[in-house]
Motif scaffolding. Structure first.
Motif, mmCIF file in Angstrom:
data_model
loop_
_atom_site.group_PDB
_atom_site.id
_atom_site.type_symbol
_atom_site.label_atom_id
_atom_site.label_comp_id
_atom_site.label_asym_id
_atom_site.label_seq_id
_atom_site.Cartn_x
_atom_site.Cartn_y
_atom_site.Cartn_z
ATOM 1 N N UNK A 1 0.842 -1.205 0.000
ATOM 2 C CA UNK A 1 0.000 0.000 0.000
ATOM 3 C C UNK A 1 0.875 1.253 0.000
ATOM 4 N N UNK A 2 1.885 1.257 0.853
ATOM 5 C CA UNK A 2 2.750 2.437 0.942
ATOM 6 C C UNK A 2 3.411 2.710 -0.413
ATOM 7 N N UNK A 3 3.877 1.653 -1.015
ATOM 8 C CA UNK A 3 4.476 1.742 -2.334
ATOM 9 C C UNK A 3 3.485 2.340 -3.334
ATOM 10 N N UNK A 4 2.251 1.829 -3.289
ATOM 11 C CA UNK A 4 1.214 2.302 -4.206
ATOM 12 C C UNK A 4 0.853 3.757 -3.970
ATOM 13 N N UNK A 5 0.817 4.175 -2.708
ATOM 14 C CA UNK A 5 0.470 5.569 -2.397
ATOM 15 C C UNK A 5 1.577 6.512 -2.863
ATOM 16 N N UNK A 6 2.822 6.099 -2.645
ATOM 17 C CA UNK A 6 3.951 6.925 -3.096
ATOM 18 C C UNK A 6 3.880 7.087 -4.617
ATOM 19 N N UNK A 7 3.630 5.979 -5.301
ATOM 20 C CA UNK A 7 3.562 6.064 -6.767
ATOM 21 C C UNK A 7 2.381 6.925 -7.221
ATOM 22 N N UNK A 8 1.214 6.738 -6.580
ATOM 23 C CA UNK A 8 0.017 7.488 -6.981
ATOM 24 C C UNK A 8 0.234 8.989 -6.841
ATOM 25 N N UNK A 9 0.708 9.424 -5.664
ATOM 26 C CA UNK A 9 0.921 10.859 -5.456
ATOM 27 C C UNK A 9 2.148 11.359 -6.225
#
Ligand SMILES: [Zn+2]
Length: 299
Positions: A209-217
């Motif tokens: 999730x953290x990885x995905x949030x970093x990529x999304x933002x």
């Protein structure tokens, strides 16, 4: 604290795996635990048909309002059709519009319903009749309140309706983290999808999730985030196959709010799914999300 809620949210599904009584129970839990006061709850208006038509096709809206869905269309919804159901889903969509507005004012808000991410423009499926979050985004864009939006979907099931509705819309970024071997099939692509293996637990989930949030933002800066805080990644869920603990889900919520705050993005929460063996667990997970949303509201 801004919590959008109405007694009318109850979908009146009776003895169904979707416990629509959870909306009322979550409100009661928030008050009982002292996490919210009576004056924190705001009553929504039903969405206007014009707002619904910003997302859904006229033919589908007509069939919903006049009770003329075919047998196959009702089967695909997987919830019994009734007048009460239609009233409730129009109200839930109005609630998500209101939650979006309140989040823009206060930093965070919660609609104690909604997150119906399996609804498409021309049909409903998987307990989802209207895509309340898409309706809210389109209405807020029409009002000029926002230009861009991001949907962070942490329900255990992929947001196929969301992906179908927003497709390649450059103003709406869609993120979904979900169990790969689960409904829906097929999974139309979101802006970013994270497919998890069966049995994924807290540590692996939170890292992904953290990885995905970093990529999304990293890829997109929204005016407003809609967070679909599904309770169904929980290890006791009857329709999910992930293994998150209650603490893991709380950590998940904090990650989402922390990351959004870092980029000054207001967050409107909707509840989405939750089918724990014990409905009290689903209610605790949703109430905890609302409590954490309040912690992250603007001072
Ligand atoms: Zn779900």
């Amino acid at each position: 604290m801004n919590i959008v809620y109405s007694e009318g949210y109850d979908l009146h599904l009776g003895d169904h795996v979707f416990p629509s009584v959870k909306y009322r129970l979550t409100k009661e839990k928030l008050i009982k635990e002292g996490w919210a006061r009576a004056q924190d709850f705001v009553e929504p208006e039903p969405a206007a048909d014009n707002d619904v038509a910003l997302v859904h096709e006229q033919d589908y809206i007509y069939k919903l309002k006049h009770g003329t869905l075919s047998y196959t269309e009702i089967l695909r919804l997987e919830v019994p059709y009734s007048r009460e159901l239609i009233k409730a889903v129009w109200l839930c969509a109005g609630g998500s519009i209101l939650a979006g507005r309140l989040a823009l004012e206060a930093g965070t808000s919660v609609n104690l319903a909604g997150g119906f991410h399996h609804a498409f423009a021309d049909h409903g499926e998987g307990f989802c009749v209207l895509h309340d979050v898409a309706i809210a985004i389109r209405r807020l864009q029409k009002d000029g309140a926002i230009r861009s939006a991001m949907i962070l979907d942490c329900d255990v099931h992929q947001g196929n309706g969301t992906a179908g509705i927003f497709g390649a819309d450059p103003d709406v970024f869609t993120f979904s983290i979900h169990q790969e071997r689960n409904y829906p099939y097929p999974k139309p692509p979101s802006s970013l999808d994270i497919n998890l293996e069966d049995g994924t637990g807290d540590d692996e989930y939170l890292a992904a999730l953290e990885h995905g949030l970093v990529e999304s933002f990293g890829r997109f800066r929204p005016d407003l985030v809609f967070y679909l805080a599904g309770a169904d990644p929980y290890r006791e869920d009857q329709l999910g196959g992930l293994k998150l603990s209650l603490q893991g889900l709380e950590h998940r919520d904090r990650l989402v709010f922390e990351r959004a705050r870092k980029y000054n993005a207001p967050v409107a929460v909707t509840l989405a799914g939750g089918y724990a063996r014990h409905v009290a667990d689903t209610v605790l997970i949703h109430a905890t999300t609302a409590r954490i949303a309040h912690e992250f509201a603007s001072p």
